[in-house]
Scaffold this motif. Structure first.
Motif, PDB file in Angstrom:
ATOM      1  N   ASP A 278       0.830  -1.201   0.000  1.00  0.00           N
ATOM      2  CA  ASP A 278       0.000   0.000   0.000  1.00  0.00           C
ATOM      3  C   ASP A 278       0.869   1.257   0.000  1.00  0.00           C
ATOM      4  O   ASP A 278       0.561   2.229  -0.687  1.00  0.00           O
ATOM      5  N   ALA A 279       1.966   1.234   0.751  1.00  0.00           N
ATOM      6  CA  ALA A 279       2.877   2.386   0.775  1.00  0.00           C
ATOM      7  C   ALA A 279       3.468   2.632  -0.611  1.00  0.00           C
ATOM      8  O   ALA A 279       3.572   3.770  -1.064  1.00  0.00           O
ATOM      9  N   VAL A 280       3.857   1.571  -1.297  1.00  0.00           N
ATOM     10  CA  VAL A 280       4.425   1.719  -2.643  1.00  0.00           C
ATOM     11  C   VAL A 280       3.376   2.247  -3.607  1.00  0.00           C
ATOM     12  O   VAL A 280       3.599   3.227  -4.317  1.00  0.00           O
ATOM     13  N   TYR A 281       2.207   1.614  -3.639  1.00  0.00           N
ATOM     14  CA  TYR A 281       1.179   1.993  -4.608  1.00  0.00           C
ATOM     15  C   TYR A 281       0.570   3.358  -4.308  1.00  0.00           C
ATOM     16  O   TYR A 281       0.272   4.117  -5.226  1.00  0.00           O
ATOM     17  N   SER A 282       0.370   3.696  -3.039  1.00  0.00           N
ATOM     18  CA  SER A 282      -0.241   4.984  -2.718  1.00  0.00           C
ATOM     19  C   SER A 282       0.722   6.145  -2.935  1.00  0.00           C
ATOM     20  O   SER A 282       0.292   7.254  -3.230  1.00  0.00           O
ATOM     21  N   THR A 283       2.013   5.897  -2.779  1.00  0.00           N
ATOM     22  CA  THR A 283       2.992   6.946  -3.053  1.00  0.00           C
ATOM     23  C   THR A 283       3.064   7.205  -4.543  1.00  0.00           C
ATOM     24  O   THR A 283       3.133   8.340  -4.979  1.00  0.00           O
ATOM     25  N   GLY A 284       3.032   6.127  -5.319  1.00  0.00           N
ATOM     26  CA  GLY A 284       3.011   6.250  -6.775  1.00  0.00           C
ATOM     27  C   GLY A 284       4.358   6.576  -7.370  1.00  0.00           C
ATOM     28  O   GLY A 284       4.959   5.760  -8.048  1.00  0.00           O
ATOM     29  N   THR A 285       4.870   7.761  -7.116  1.00  0.00           N
ATOM     30  CA  THR A 285       6.118   8.213  -7.724  1.00  0.00           C
ATOM     31  C   THR A 285       7.195   8.364  -6.664  1.00  0.00           C
ATOM     32  O   THR A 285       6.988   9.018  -5.649  1.00  0.00           O
ATOM     33  N   PHE A 286       8.337   7.752  -6.910  1.00  0.00           N
ATOM     34  CA  PHE A 286       9.493   7.866  -6.035  1.00  0.00           C
ATOM     35  C   PHE A 286      10.601   8.590  -6.791  1.00  0.00           C
ATOM     36  O   PHE A 286      11.096   8.097  -7.802  1.00  0.00           O
ATOM     37  N   ASP A 287      10.970   9.762  -6.317  1.00  0.00           N
ATOM     38  CA  ASP A 287      12.029  10.543  -6.938  1.00  0.00           C
ATOM     39  C   ASP A 287      13.346  10.178  -6.272  1.00  0.00           C
ATOM     40  O   ASP A 287      13.563  10.475  -5.099  1.00  0.00           O
ATOM     41  N   LEU A 288      14.220   9.525  -7.009  1.00  0.00           N
ATOM     42  CA  LEU A 288      15.509   9.100  -6.470  1.00  0.00           C
ATOM     43  C   LEU A 288      16.632  10.039  -6.893  1.00  0.00           C
ATOM     44  O   LEU A 288      17.795   9.669  -6.891  1.00  0.00           O
TER      45      LEU A 288
ATOM     46  N   ALA B  24      16.705   9.604 -11.109  1.00  0.00           N
ATOM     47  CA  ALA B  24      15.763   8.642 -11.693  1.00  0.00           C
ATOM     48  C   ALA B  24      14.443   8.705 -10.926  1.00  0.00           C
ATOM     49  O   ALA B  24      14.426   8.979  -9.731  1.00  0.00           O
ATOM     50  N   THR B  25      13.357   8.476 -11.638  1.00  0.00           N
ATOM     51  CA  THR B  25      12.041   8.466 -11.027  1.00  0.00           C
ATOM     52  C   THR B  25      11.383   7.118 -11.301  1.00  0.00           C
ATOM     53  O   THR B  25      11.369   6.652 -12.433  1.00  0.00           O
ATOM     54  N   LEU B  26      10.873   6.495 -10.251  1.00  0.00           N
ATOM     55  CA  LEU B  26      10.164   5.232 -10.371  1.00  0.00           C
ATOM     56  C   LEU B  26       8.689   5.487 -10.095  1.00  0.00           C
ATOM     57  O   LEU B  26       8.349   6.234  -9.177  1.00  0.00           O
ATOM     58  N   GLU B  27       7.812   4.868 -10.900  1.00  0.00           N
ATOM     59  CA  GLU B  27       6.369   5.058 -10.722  1.00  0.00           C
ATOM     60  C   GLU B  27       5.678   3.708 -10.583  1.00  0.00           C
ATOM     61  O   GLU B  27       5.919   2.797 -11.366  1.00  0.00           O
ATOM     62  N   TYR B  28       4.831   3.607  -9.560  1.00  0.00           N
ATOM     63  CA  TYR B  28       4.081   2.390  -9.286  1.00  0.00           C
ATOM     64  C   TYR B  28       2.617   2.722  -9.092  1.00  0.00           C
ATOM     65  O   TYR B  28       2.265   3.825  -8.689  1.00  0.00           O
ATOM     66  N   GLY B  29       1.759   1.763  -9.360  1.00  0.00           N
ATOM     67  CA  GLY B  29       0.335   1.944  -9.147  1.00  0.00           C
ATOM     68  C   GLY B  29      -0.377   0.617  -9.346  1.00  0.00           C
ATOM     69  O   GLY B  29       0.252  -0.415  -9.599  1.00  0.00           O
ATOM     70  N   ALA B  30      -1.688   0.650  -9.251  1.00  0.00           N
ATOM     71  CA  ALA B  30      -2.478  -0.566  -9.435  1.00  0.00           C
ATOM     72  C   ALA B  30      -2.184  -1.160 -10.810  1.00  0.00           C
ATOM     73  O   ALA B  30      -2.319  -0.490 -11.827  1.00  0.00           O
ATOM     74  N   GLY B  31      -1.719  -2.385 -10.834  1.00  0.00           N
ATOM     75  CA  GLY B  31      -1.406  -3.060 -12.092  1.00  0.00           C
ATOM     76  C   GLY B  31      -0.103  -2.618 -12.731  1.00  0.00           C
ATOM     77  O   GLY B  31       0.204  -3.024 -13.855  1.00  0.00           O
ATOM     78  N   ASP B  32       0.682  -1.785 -12.060  1.00  0.00           N
ATOM     79  CA  ASP B  32       1.956  -1.305 -12.612  1.00  0.00           C
ATOM     80  C   ASP B  32       3.073  -1.562 -11.610  1.00  0.00           C
ATOM     81  O   ASP B  32       3.267  -0.806 -10.663  1.00  0.00           O
ATOM     82  N   ASN B  33       3.793  -2.661 -11.816  1.00  0.00           N
ATOM     83  CA  ASN B  33       4.884  -3.041 -10.918  1.00  0.00           C
ATOM     84  C   ASN B  33       6.265  -2.846 -11.537  1.00  0.00           C
ATOM     85  O   ASN B  33       7.252  -3.310 -10.991  1.00  0.00           O
ATOM     86  N   HIS B  34       6.335  -2.167 -12.669  1.00  0.00           N
ATOM     87  CA  HIS B  34       7.614  -2.036 -13.372  1.00  0.00           C
ATOM     88  C   HIS B  34       8.503  -0.939 -12.817  1.00  0.00           C
ATOM     89  O   HIS B  34       9.719  -1.044 -12.880  1.00  0.00           O
ATOM     90  N   GLY B  35       7.939   0.123 -12.329  1.00  0.00           N
ATOM     91  CA  GLY B  35       8.741   1.226 -11.797  1.00  0.00           C
ATOM     92  C   GLY B  35       9.249   2.147 -12.883  1.00  0.00           C
ATOM     93  O   GLY B  35       9.079   3.337 -12.832  1.00  0.00           O
ATOM     94  N   MET B  36       9.872   1.567 -13.886  1.00  0.00           N
ATOM     95  CA  MET B  36      10.431   2.357 -14.977  1.00  0.00           C
ATOM     96  C   MET B  36      10.386   1.502 -16.242  1.00  0.00           C
ATOM     97  O   MET B  36      10.739   0.326 -16.204  1.00  0.00           O
ATOM     98  N   GLY B  37       9.954   2.076 -17.329  1.00  0.00           N
ATOM     99  CA  GLY B  37       9.860   1.344 -18.584  1.00  0.00           C
ATOM    100  C   GLY B  37      11.166   1.273 -19.351  1.00  0.00           C
ATOM    101  O   GLY B  37      11.337   0.435 -20.227  1.00  0.00           O
ATOM    102  N   ASP B  38      12.113   2.131 -19.004  1.00  0.00           N
ATOM    103  CA  ASP B  38      13.394   2.179 -19.710  1.00  0.00           C
ATOM    104  C   ASP B  38      14.484   1.520 -18.874  1.00  0.00           C
ATOM    105  O   ASP B  38      14.381   1.440 -17.651  1.00  0.00           O
ATOM    106  N   VAL B  39      15.522   1.097 -19.544  1.00  0.00           N
ATOM    107  CA  VAL B  39      16.677   0.516 -18.866  1.00  0.00           C
ATOM    108  C   VAL B  39      17.897   1.337 -19.239  1.00  0.00           C
ATOM    109  O   VAL B  39      18.136   1.602 -20.420  1.00  0.00           O
ATOM    110  N   PHE B  40      18.646   1.767 -18.237  1.00  0.00           N
ATOM    111  CA  PHE B  40      19.844   2.568 -18.459  1.00  0.00           C
ATOM    112  C   PHE B  40      21.014   1.915 -17.747  1.00  0.00           C
ATOM    113  O   PHE B  40      20.912   1.583 -16.568  1.00  0.00           O
TER     114      PHE B  40
END
Length: 71
Positions: A24-34, A37-53
């Motif tokens: 719930d903490a991961v999904y409710s936060t949604g966006t993590f600014d590191l 790099a920025t990671l985004e999570y939500g319902a049905g989205d467990n990838h964090g980031m679509g690109d690989v660097f």
């Protein structure tokens, strides 16, 4: 990056940690600014980031992109 994400999520989940409140903490936060790099999570989205660097973490904790692989 994963370590930083885990720390942020664990802090938000609180001291009575369960799998449910961690997720719930991961999904409710949604966006993590590191920083770099920025990671985004939500319902049905467990990838964090679509690109690989390809990158390295420098001694000060910042990220540096790898432009070219060398020996």
């Amino acid at each position: 990056m994963v370590g930083r994400l885990m720390i942020m999520a664990l802090e938000k989940a609180g001291k009575d940690l369960t799998r449910a409140n961690f997720l719930d903490a991961v999904y409710s936060t949604g966006t993590f600014d590191l920083g770099d790099a920025t990671l985004e999570y939500g319902a049905g989205d467990n990838h964090g980031m679509g690109d690989v660097f390809l990158s390295v973490i420098k001694a000060d904790g910042s990220f540096k992109s790898v432009e070219k692989l060398t020996k």
